[in-house]
Scaffold this motif. Structure first.
Motif, PDB file in Angstrom:
ATOM      1  N   ASN A  46     -10.120  13.032 -19.056  1.00  0.00           N
ATOM      2  CA  ASN A  46      -8.712  12.903 -19.688  1.00  0.00           C
ATOM      3  C   ASN A  46      -8.619  11.593 -19.883  1.00  0.00           C
ATOM      4  O   ASN A  46      -7.844  11.235 -21.176  1.00  0.00           O
ATOM      5  N   GLU A  47      -8.904  10.366 -19.365  1.00  0.00           N
ATOM      6  CA  GLU A  47      -8.250   9.064 -19.443  1.00  0.00           C
ATOM      7  C   GLU A  47      -9.065   8.239 -20.803  1.00  0.00           C
ATOM      8  O   GLU A  47     -10.183   8.267 -20.875  1.00  0.00           O
ATOM      9  N   GLU A  48      -7.997   7.976 -21.529  1.00  0.00           N
ATOM     10  CA  GLU A  48      -8.727   7.008 -22.758  1.00  0.00           C
ATOM     11  C   GLU A  48      -7.449   6.323 -23.516  1.00  0.00           C
ATOM     12  O   GLU A  48      -6.449   6.744 -23.209  1.00  0.00           O
ATOM     13  N   TYR A  49      -7.802   5.355 -23.723  1.00  0.00           N
ATOM     14  CA  TYR A  49      -6.672   4.281 -24.755  1.00  0.00           C
ATOM     15  C   TYR A  49      -6.806   4.824 -26.058  1.00  0.00           C
ATOM     16  O   TYR A  49      -7.761   4.874 -26.965  1.00  0.00           O
ATOM     17  N   PRO A  63      -5.062  12.214 -13.198  1.00  0.00           N
ATOM     18  CA  PRO A  63      -5.450  13.525 -12.400  1.00  0.00           C
ATOM     19  C   PRO A  63      -4.114  13.663 -11.552  1.00  0.00           C
ATOM     20  O   PRO A  63      -3.596  12.375 -10.937  1.00  0.00           O
ATOM     21  N   VAL A  64      -3.533  14.734 -11.334  1.00  0.00           N
ATOM     22  CA  VAL A  64      -2.371  14.855 -10.450  1.00  0.00           C
ATOM     23  C   VAL A  64      -2.998  15.966  -9.599  1.00  0.00           C
ATOM     24  O   VAL A  64      -4.073  16.618  -9.583  1.00  0.00           O
ATOM     25  N   CYS A  65      -2.352  16.112  -8.229  1.00  0.00           N
ATOM     26  CA  CYS A  65      -2.983  16.966  -7.355  1.00  0.00           C
ATOM     27  C   CYS A  65      -3.248  18.370  -7.861  1.00  0.00           C
ATOM     28  O   CYS A  65      -4.202  19.047  -7.363  1.00  0.00           O
ATOM     29  N   SER A  66      -2.551  18.940  -8.635  1.00  0.00           N
ATOM     30  CA  SER A  66      -2.795  20.083  -9.136  1.00  0.00           C
ATOM     31  C   SER A  66      -4.061  20.359 -10.184  1.00  0.00           C
ATOM     32  O   SER A  66      -4.449  21.283 -10.550  1.00  0.00           O
ATOM     33  N   ASP A  67      -4.609  19.223 -10.507  1.00  0.00           N
ATOM     34  CA  ASP A  67      -5.755  19.136 -11.250  1.00  0.00           C
ATOM     35  C   ASP A  67      -7.094  19.077 -10.424  1.00  0.00           C
ATOM     36  O   ASP A  67      -8.114  19.216 -10.914  1.00  0.00           O
ATOM     37  N   VAL A  68      -7.235  18.781  -9.114  1.00  0.00           N
ATOM     38  CA  VAL A  68      -8.024  18.832  -8.426  1.00  0.00           C
ATOM     39  C   VAL A  68      -8.282  19.517  -7.353  1.00  0.00           C
ATOM     40  O   VAL A  68      -7.102  19.743  -6.424  1.00  0.00           O
ATOM     41  N   PHE A  81     -24.583   7.397 -25.951  1.00  0.00           N
ATOM     42  CA  PHE A  81     -22.891   7.688 -25.351  1.00  0.00           C
ATOM     43  C   PHE A  81     -22.262   6.869 -25.542  1.00  0.00           C
ATOM     44  O   PHE A  81     -22.292   5.560 -26.114  1.00  0.00           O
ATOM     45  N   THR A  82     -20.698   7.255 -25.580  1.00  0.00           N
ATOM     46  CA  THR A  82     -19.726   6.254 -25.616  1.00  0.00           C
ATOM     47  C   THR A  82     -18.846   6.590 -24.593  1.00  0.00           C
ATOM     48  O   THR A  82     -18.682   7.659 -23.997  1.00  0.00           O
ATOM     49  N   THR A  83     -18.069   5.652 -23.833  1.00  0.00           N
ATOM     50  CA  THR A  83     -17.083   5.679 -22.970  1.00  0.00           C
ATOM     51  C   THR A  83     -15.981   5.050 -23.471  1.00  0.00           C
ATOM     52  O   THR A  83     -16.042   4.024 -24.260  1.00  0.00           O
ATOM     53  N   GLN A  84     -14.804   5.382 -22.996  1.00  0.00           N
ATOM     54  CA  GLN A  84     -13.370   4.804 -23.422  1.00  0.00           C
ATOM     55  C   GLN A  84     -13.046   3.653 -22.403  1.00  0.00           C
ATOM     56  O   GLN A  84     -13.136   3.901 -21.159  1.00  0.00           O
ATOM     57  N   PRO A  85     -12.331   2.751 -22.641  1.00  0.00           N
ATOM     58  CA  PRO A  85     -11.549   1.890 -21.670  1.00  0.00           C
ATOM     59  C   PRO A  85     -10.738   2.770 -20.962  1.00  0.00           C
ATOM     60  O   PRO A  85      -9.876   3.663 -21.325  1.00  0.00           O
ATOM     61  N   VAL A  86     -10.828   2.705 -19.520  1.00  0.00           N
ATOM     62  CA  VAL A  86      -9.637   3.466 -18.556  1.00  0.00           C
ATOM     63  C   VAL A  86      -9.104   2.291 -17.641  1.00  0.00           C
ATOM     64  O   VAL A  86      -9.593   1.179 -17.330  1.00  0.00           O
ATOM     65  N   HIS A  87      -7.823   2.586 -17.366  1.00  0.00           N
ATOM     66  CA  HIS A  87      -6.875   1.412 -16.616  1.00  0.00           C
ATOM     67  C   HIS A  87      -7.199   2.123 -15.185  1.00  0.00           C
ATOM     68  O   HIS A  87      -7.315   3.282 -14.799  1.00  0.00           O
ATOM     69  N   GLN A  88      -6.963   0.927 -14.248  1.00  0.00           N
ATOM     70  CA  GLN A  88      -7.255   1.254 -12.772  1.00  0.00           C
ATOM     71  C   GLN A  88      -5.990   2.103 -12.305  1.00  0.00           C
ATOM     72  O   GLN A  88      -6.068   2.805 -11.457  1.00  0.00           O
ATOM     73  N   ALA A  89      -4.998   2.308 -13.164  1.00  0.00           N
ATOM     74  CA  ALA A  89      -3.892   3.324 -12.760  1.00  0.00           C
ATOM     75  C   ALA A  89      -3.191   2.984 -11.336  1.00  0.00           C
ATOM     76  O   ALA A  89      -2.768   4.027 -10.837  1.00  0.00           O
ATOM     77  N   TYR A  90      -3.068   1.829 -11.061  1.00  0.00           N
ATOM     78  CA  TYR A  90      -2.637   1.586  -9.770  1.00  0.00           C
ATOM     79  C   TYR A  90      -1.098   2.043  -9.833  1.00  0.00           C
ATOM     80  O   TYR A  90      -0.357   1.801 -10.814  1.00  0.00           O
ATOM     81  N   ILE A  91      -0.378   2.529  -8.964  1.00  0.00           N
ATOM     82  CA  ILE A  91       1.070   3.134  -9.196  1.00  0.00           C
ATOM     83  C   ILE A  91       2.153   1.907  -9.219  1.00  0.00           C
ATOM     84  O   ILE A  91       3.098   2.047  -9.764  1.00  0.00           O
ATOM     85  N   GLU A  92       1.683   0.972  -8.440  1.00  0.00           N
ATOM     86  CA  GLU A  92       2.722  -0.188  -8.221  1.00  0.00           C
ATOM     87  C   GLU A  92       2.397  -1.352  -9.386  1.00  0.00           C
ATOM     88  O   GLU A  92       1.378  -1.933  -9.405  1.00  0.00           O
ATOM     89  N   PRO A  93       3.233  -1.395 -10.469  1.00  0.00           N
ATOM     90  CA  PRO A  93       3.060  -2.460 -11.354  1.00  0.00           C
ATOM     91  C   PRO A  93       2.965  -3.827 -10.774  1.00  0.00           C
ATOM     92  O   PRO A  93       3.651  -3.968  -9.615  1.00  0.00           O
ATOM     93  N   HIS A  94       2.401  -4.736 -11.434  1.00  0.00           N
ATOM     94  CA  HIS A  94       2.288  -6.038 -10.949  1.00  0.00           C
ATOM     95  C   HIS A  94       3.772  -6.764 -10.828  1.00  0.00           C
ATOM     96  O   HIS A  94       4.618  -6.341 -11.608  1.00  0.00           O
ATOM     97  N   ASN A 110      -0.631   5.276 -26.366  1.00  0.00           N
ATOM     98  CA  ASN A 110      -0.330   5.938 -25.200  1.00  0.00           C
ATOM     99  C   ASN A 110      -0.175   5.064 -23.928  1.00  0.00           C
ATOM    100  O   ASN A 110      -0.817   5.256 -22.884  1.00  0.00           O
ATOM    101  N   ALA A 111       0.755   4.176 -23.832  1.00  0.00           N
ATOM    102  CA  ALA A 111       0.941   3.200 -22.742  1.00  0.00           C
ATOM    103  C   ALA A 111       2.052   3.723 -21.782  1.00  0.00           C
ATOM    104  O   ALA A 111       3.185   3.165 -21.425  1.00  0.00           O
ATOM    105  N   GLY A 112       1.566   4.904 -21.261  1.00  0.00           N
ATOM    106  CA  GLY A 112       2.515   5.435 -20.295  1.00  0.00           C
ATOM    107  C   GLY A 112       1.843   6.759 -19.382  1.00  0.00           C
ATOM    108  O   GLY A 112       0.752   7.162 -20.242  1.00  0.00           O
ATOM    109  N   PHE A 113       2.355   6.743 -18.475  1.00  0.00           N
ATOM    110  CA  PHE A 113       1.420   8.062 -17.760  1.00  0.00           C
ATOM    111  C   PHE A 113       1.655   9.596 -18.318  1.00  0.00           C
ATOM    112  O   PHE A 113       1.118  10.351 -17.850  1.00  0.00           O
ATOM    113  N   LEU A 114       2.716   9.676 -19.109  1.00  0.00           N
ATOM    114  CA  LEU A 114       2.723  10.937 -19.898  1.00  0.00           C
ATOM    115  C   LEU A 114       1.683  11.062 -20.669  1.00  0.00           C
ATOM    116  O   LEU A 114       1.284  12.153 -20.883  1.00  0.00           O
ATOM    117  N   ASP A 115       1.254  10.163 -21.333  1.00  0.00           N
ATOM    118  CA  ASP A 115       0.407  10.125 -22.660  1.00  0.00           C
ATOM    119  C   ASP A 115      -0.850   9.836 -22.312  1.00  0.00           C
ATOM    120  O   ASP A 115      -2.030   9.972 -22.802  1.00  0.00           O
TER     121      ASP A 115
END
Lengths: 81, 774
Positions: free
Chosen positions: B676-679, B698-703, B213-226, B689-694
């Motif tokens: 979906n998530e991958e670097y 998941p957003v509410c309509s995805d789940v 198997f392989t997995t890709q790095p995924v970010h914690q994707a907290y909404i508030e930046p540091h 793809n250093a942004g939430f557009l790329d």
């Protein structure tokens, strides 16, 4: 005597020994005896481990008690997210 | 004040007892501030004469830094300070110290916050400036001249292990392996766990399945930046305001990197807009302090979303090999795995924990897991919920599902047949204490979701996950006010509702209304040390500290009542928020309420405070089982999660809504990880793809609405039976969804994410008789 099991990479520093029995009452005594018996263990090895005593995991607790019939496992330290 | 590692007994007796507050869905104390916009996050503090700090980052994935010329930037009007590697003393080699959850290599940390000899990843900090406004700070960055010698880079962990791969750190020695002197490597560590003999176990098997198997790095994707604000004064004292999961830990890191006495730095945590492990480390904070020290003015720094993606730790991508053998009647005879995790540019992937958790949901006689920690030219990984476990258990739970299918056994019955219980030897060594693995599996099996029929074309998958949970150093204080209300001072950042859960335990112990307890997070000078919020530890360890503080407070209250009545304190009991005389003293002595004792506390001895500090041990492990239904658009490859149920052991849910929220949040993050998530890097190792557009979370309509079942198998080491709940929910989703897709399509996916292009390609390939997609 408590049964001590060394997991992870510790046995690389204990001449391949992964299990032994020791007469220890606390984690601190355990660490001291291991360091004395196996001088190849890194000086800071106790900072890198968690200690399971009969299934309950301790980190950074020198004075947790080890019973004569305890089963003790040394594991890599656990951190979470 | 009490100070003991003995867990106070408190009023809790685990489950089965009726409580007034514990187990209720009380109104959250931070709710009004958050929905009205009053809550102050990392970037919300403004100080007089405050400067704006910005960071110059490496455009290269791997490069020697020959020189840095900051003279033009320093000469720019409005620039107050410029810093580079020269502003941080190097840390001694081998300077590994316990700090926070794990030991910290400060020689690595000082290089991660500001590149020294080499830029090790795109986005690595090279220099920073503080100026009177953001425009001038940005202009100053453009004036800094850096002479790079670009080097070959490597991102893939398997490629990084090969001989001839670009070497990230030339002096790296592999821990856990014999290595010839002078041989350079990117393998930072090898670990191995297990017991028995897997060769013997596989010889006993009727069915053996082996997969990669392989997995890709995924970010914690907290909404508030540091974000942070630092203020150093001429006398060497400092204050720091930041978005963090642990302000005591951040204080220690910053003090070490800047050569300060720890107590000269006062740190306050802001409200936090998500962390999930990613805010257990420091990035901007040492830079802001260094800039402020140089400028003698406060400095605010905040990352852009792009900086968050390029320069802060995601979790590892990985290459995984798993082999499992079982008999035709569903008994697992052997399990084996090799896990190769990306660490980023410095050692420290969570591969050891992944290796320990990989087969934890099973009682096995023959098991082995081997893990490798591998350096690559990416930002150093940071913790992400249950660090390491989701990656490993994605692979192992996929193979378990496949093997159950091959022998024709229901996947939950297969897991139940092999499930561990109290006293079972875990796959990583120790015997399990009281656990609820079987209970969660049975609850999932008996749930309406699992019993309901699927629609045509849909698939259903299940997976089980495990996480250890931890305790750690924690302090809490209860300060009694003159009107009988109580201020609860905590030192643990409230990431997931712990102000509520800890207040509820305080109210329960004291026997008072919850609205009489006001919780707040103190700064680092307000309490003894507190380890960070992580590892699902705060409701467990904080609960022990709060129960201890309440017992300490009650002891003083009883003492004051005894003096008031002039009777022995042993003849006073505390119940339902009042002191009562006992043993024949009751006739002429009306109970004294908390309010009455508080009103006269000046006359009976002065302020009344309850405090407790503990290094909590014996965290109860937690198991969870997820059931998921998926539908697949066969024309686009889009996967729809149509129904999702999380079943998990909480020990005792102090505030069920928050527990359910943790379950739901973990599942949703896992859905993103799975689908979906991958670097995505270009051929120069630059993130594309250093942004939430790329980078699609998941957003509410995805789940769908995530259904939850709270199983309560009390943890005997906690006064109320609590187990941590925040980590485990992210462990099973990737395998559960992959298993559901296999059920829907008859295709076994072995690479994450299972994004529409990959799924569509697999569907097309399946038409050509392929059964495994990559």
């Amino acid at each position: 005597m408590a049964r001590i099991v060394l997991t992870g990479n510790l046995q690389l520093h204990t001449e391949g020994v992964s299990e032994l029995e020791l007469d220890v009452n606390t984690i601190r005594q355990l660490m001291r005896q291991l360091s004395t018996r196996y001088p190849g263990l890194p000086a800071d090895f106790e900072d890198e481990v968690a200690v399971s005593i009969d299934g309950t995991i301790y980190q950074d607790d020198w004075f947790a008690e080890i019973a004569p019939d305890s089963e003790v496992h040394l594991l890599p330290r656990i951190g979470g997210g | 004040m009490t100070d003991s590692n003995k867990t106070p007994s408190g009023n809790g007796t685990g489950n089965g007892k009726d409580y007034k507050w514990v187990g209720t869905r009380a109104v959250r104390p931070d709710g009004v501030d958050k929905v009205t916009g009053r809550a102050k996050f990392g970037a919300d503090l403004h100080l007089p004469n405050m400067l704006v700090g910005k960071v110059l980052r490496s455009p290269h994935a791997h490069a020697h830094i020959r020189s840095i010329d900051t003279s033009a930037a320093e000469a720019l009007s409005g620039v107050k300070a410029v810093i580079t590697r020269d502003d941080f003393s190097d840390q001694p080699k081998g300077a590994v110290q316990p700090a926070g959850e794990m030991t910290i290599n400060y020689r690595d940390m000082v290089r991660n916050v500001m590149a020294r000899e080499k830029a090790l990843y795109e986005g690595h900090a090279i220099a920073a400036v503080a100026a009177v406004d953001a425009r001038i700070a940005a202009k100053a960055l453009s004036l800094i001249k850096v002479d790079f010698e670009v080097l070959p880079h490597v991102i893939d962990p398997v490629a990084a292990m090969e001989s001839g791969a670009p070497i990230i750190q030339e002096d790296l020695m592999t821990e856990g392996m014999e290595q010839s002197p002078g041989a350079m490597t990117n393998i930072a560590k090898r670990v191995e766990f297990g017991h028995g003999d897997v060769a013997v176990g596989f010889a006993e098997a009727d069915v053996v399945i082996e997969r990669e198997f392989t997995t890709q790095p995924v970010h914690q994707a907290y909404i508030e930046p540091h974000a942070c604000v630092a203020s150093m004064t001429e006398d060497g004292q400092g204050e720091l305001w930041l978005s963090t999961q642990g302000h005591y830990v951040a204080r220690g890191h910053c003090a070490t990197l800047l050569g300060l006495d720890v107590s000269k730095l006062r740190v306050q945590a802001s409200e936090i807009g998500g962390g999930f492990g990613g805010k257990t480390v420091v990035y901007l904070e040492p830079l802001a302090l260094a800039l402020s020290r140089k400028a003698c003015q406060p400095v605010k720094m905040a990352m852009t979303r792009e900086e968050v993606f390029r320069a802060t730790g995601p979790t590892s991508g990985a290459h995984l090999w798993v082999k499992v053998g079982a008999t035709n009647d569903g008994r697992i005879t052997a399990a084996d795995a090799v896990l190769k995790y990306q660490a980023g540019a410095f050692p420290g992937s969570p591969v050891a924990q992944g290796a320990q958790c990989a087969f934890a949901p099973y009682e096995l006689n023959h098991v082995r897991t081997i893990g490798y920690d591998i350096l690559v030219n990416r930002a150093k990984v940071a913790a992400y919920r249950a660090p390491g476990a989701p990656i490993a258990e994605y692979a192992t739970e996929s193979v378990m599902d496949e093997i159950a299918g091959v022998i024709g056994m229901d996947p939950l019955e297969f897991r139940l047949k092999n499930a561990p219980k109290q006293g079972s030897q875990s796959s990583y060594g120790p015997k399990f204490p009281v656990i609820g693995c079987i209970e969660t599996l049975e609850a999932a099996r008996d749930h309406d979701h699992y019993q309901s029929p699927l629609k045509a074309g849909q698939g259903r998958g299940v997976a089980t996950g495990y996480w250890f949970n931890i305790g750690g150093q924690t302090s809490a204080t209860l300060n009694l006010s003159e009107d009988g209300s109580v201020a609860l001072v905590l030192g643990t950042v409230d990431v997931g509702g712990t102000r509520a859960s800890l207040s509820m335990m305080a109210a329960e112990e004291l026997g008072i209304d919850l609205d009489k307890v006001r919780p707040m997070i103190g700064d680092t000078s307000a309490l003894g040390y507190n380890m960070l919020t992580g590892g699902s530890r705060v409701t467990f360890a904080g609960g022990i500290a709060v129960v201890g503080a309440a017992q300490d407070l009650i002891g003083t209250l009883k003492d004051r009542a005894a003096k008031f009545w002039d009777i022995p304190v042993d003849d006073v009991e505390w119940a339902e928020g009042e002191a009562r005389a006992t043993n024949g003293y009751t006739d002429n002595m009306q109970p004294l309420s908390l309010q009455e004792i508080a009103k006269d506390m000046a006359k009976t001895g002065g302020p009344i405070v309850g405090a407790h500090s503990i290094n909590a041990q014996g965290a109860g492990p937690s198991f969870g089982t997820h059931v998921v239904d998926v539908d697949v658009d066969r024309e686009t490859g889009r996967v729809w999660v149509t129904r999702y149920t999380v079943v998990q052991d909480a020990g005792k849910a102090i505030h069920p809504s928050y527990v359910e929220g943790q379950y739901q949040g973990g599942a949703v993050q896992g859905i993103g990880w799975a689908l979906n998530e991958e670097y995505i890097y270009d051929d120069k190792g630059r993130l594309e793809n250093a942004g939430f557009l790329d980078y699609r979370v998941p957003v509410c309509s995805d789940v769908p609405m995530i259904d939850t079942v709270i199983v309560e198998v009390a943890n005997p080491t906690h006064p109320y039976g609590v187990r941590g709940v925040g980590e485990t929910p992210i462990v099973p989703p990737m395998a559960a969804i992959s298993n559901a897709l296999a059920n829907a399509l008859g295709i076994r996916f072995t690479d994450l994410p299972m994004s529409p292009p990959r799924v569509l390609a697999a569907i097309k390939a399946a038409n050509g008789d392929a059964t495994t997609a990559s």
